[in-house]
Write an enzyme that holds these catalytic residues in place. Structure first.
Site, mmCIF file in Angstrom:
data_model
loop_
_atom_site.group_PDB
_atom_site.id
_atom_site.type_symbol
_atom_site.label_atom_id
_atom_site.label_comp_id
_atom_site.label_asym_id
_atom_site.label_seq_id
_atom_site.Cartn_x
_atom_site.Cartn_y
_atom_site.Cartn_z
ATOM 1 N N ASP A 208 -11.179 2.782 4.385
ATOM 2 C CA ASP A 208 -11.364 1.440 4.327
ATOM 3 C C ASP A 208 -12.976 1.116 4.489
ATOM 4 O OD1 ASP A 208 -9.169 -0.493 3.822
ATOM 5 O OD2 ASP A 208 -8.659 -0.439 5.726
ATOM 6 N N GLN B 64 -4.388 -1.788 9.848
ATOM 7 C CA GLN B 64 -4.137 -3.064 9.274
ATOM 8 C C GLN B 64 -4.718 -4.119 10.235
ATOM 9 O OE1 GLN B 64 -3.061 -3.609 6.001
ATOM 10 N NE2 GLN B 64 -3.726 -5.584 6.057
ATOM 11 N N LYS C 64 0.928 -1.214 0.137
ATOM 12 C CA LYS C 64 -0.047 0.010 0.109
ATOM 13 C C LYS C 64 0.886 1.313 0.090
ATOM 14 C CE LYS C 64 -3.700 -2.590 2.541
ATOM 15 N NZ LYS C 64 -4.239 -2.646 3.615
#
Ligand code: NAD
Length: 305
Positions: free
Chosen positions: A120, A97, A53
């Site tokens: 997200d 994460q 990422k």
């Protein structure tokens, strides 16, 4: 017949190129898009995902910061980092994460992410907005799949769609996006009876299960579009011989493992109308859509400032 290969890598590259000009424009106006990542513990796969990422951010000239904590971190430690990123003017997208270590309360952590930076799309505000069909941030993997279908001219309106998997990250938002695009959607899961027969009804079949090669020829209606979200590590040579095409076996023997999807590609490819490969299908799109959400968050921040 052999299925059309839905190339996620090429589609992701096209999306990234479209974003490049927008990043330059925002940077010139003092709002260089920035992604902040919280990484807790030393899970090897998580570290690779985060690196992918941040490398993708760099390639587009975006800013990024990764805040790391040891596996022994407390919920309070993680909350403090999220707060810091929420407050930072250089950061427009915040992601934590997953998975977090078991002693960390993941719900409290995800609920603290600023809904306006929640790239997200896991915050309940953003989940609610998706359900009500007024989306702001939506989980990147299912949005990436919708982009992949659209850019390959695959119309879902009026079609039968079956999603196998009901997770908050993939299955549920995927089902909502397909429903909002006017597909008739069935969601299957670990308790679904006669899974193969339900799957066989699908014009569009999405497998988001986490079981290597579970979806076989008897799950697939001839001509169906099959999207393989699964990312499974296979180390057993007999399993690898069953799941991998001969061209990938030599590499498996050299490395000792291979990544395979939830779809048994050797038996499904001759039947399906289209199929995403693993790797090179859904995975690269997830990152491209994360970048897109972060760029949009930066544009929104500039507009609001
Ligand atoms: P999860 O474990 O949270 O959910 C799996 C779902 O599959 C559950 O809803 C469960 O009910 C269902 N399931 C499990 N066994 C089943 C069975 N035998 N029959 C029918 N349904 C069954 O997983 P997730 O986070 O949704 O991820 C699913 C897969 O997708 C994993 O392999 C993951 O690594 C992969 N993934 C890939 C990407 C990407 O970018 N390519 C992103 C997210 C997840």
């Amino acid at each position: 017949m052999t299925a059309e290969r839905l190339d996620g890598k090429a589609t992701a590259q096209a999306i990234r190129e479209e974003l490049r000009g927008e990043v330059e424009r925002l940077t010139a106006r003092g709002a260089r898009p920035g992604l902040g990542v919280v990484l807790v513990g030393d899970d090897a796969a998580s570290a690779i995902y985060v690196r992918n990422k941040t490398t993708a951010c760099e390639e587009l000239g975006m800013h990024h910061e990764t805040k790391t904590l040891p596996a022994s971190a407390s919920t309070e430690d993680v909350l403090a980092l999220v707060e810091e990123l929420n407050r930072s003017l250089a950061i427009h997208g915040v992601l934590v994460q997953l998975p977090l270590p078991p002693q960390v309360d993941a719900t409290r952590v995800l609920d603290l992410v600023d809904p306006g930076k929640d790239v997200d799309g896991f915050h309940p505000d953003n989940v609610g907005r998706l359900v009500q069909k007024r989306p702001r941030f939506v989980p990147c993997t299912p949005v990436g799949i919708m982009e992949l279908l659209a850019r390959h001219g695959i119309e879902v309106s009026g079609k039968r769609a079956v999603v196998i998997g009901r997770s908050d990250i993939v299955g549920k938002p995927m089902a909502l996006l397909l429903m909002h695009a006017n597909a008739t959607v069935t969601v299957c899961h670990s308790r679904t009876r006669d899974l193969a027969a339900v799957a066989r009804e699908a014009d569009v079949l999405v497998a988001a299960i986490g079981r290597a090669g579970l979806v076989r020829a008897d799950f697939v209606k001839p001509g169906a579009v099959v999207v393989d979200v699964g990312m499974n590590r296979v180390e057993d040579p007999a399993e690898a011989r069953d799941l991998l095409p001969p061209a990938r076996l030599a590499n498996f023997e050299k490395r000792g493992y291979a990544l395979v999807g939830d779809v048994h590609a050797p038996s499904v490819a001759p039947i399906a109308g289209a199929l995403t490969p693993v790797p090179g299908g859904v995975g690269p799109l997830t990152i491209a859509l994360l970048l897109k959400s972060t760029v949009r968050a930066a544009a929104d921040a500039l507009g609001a400032g």
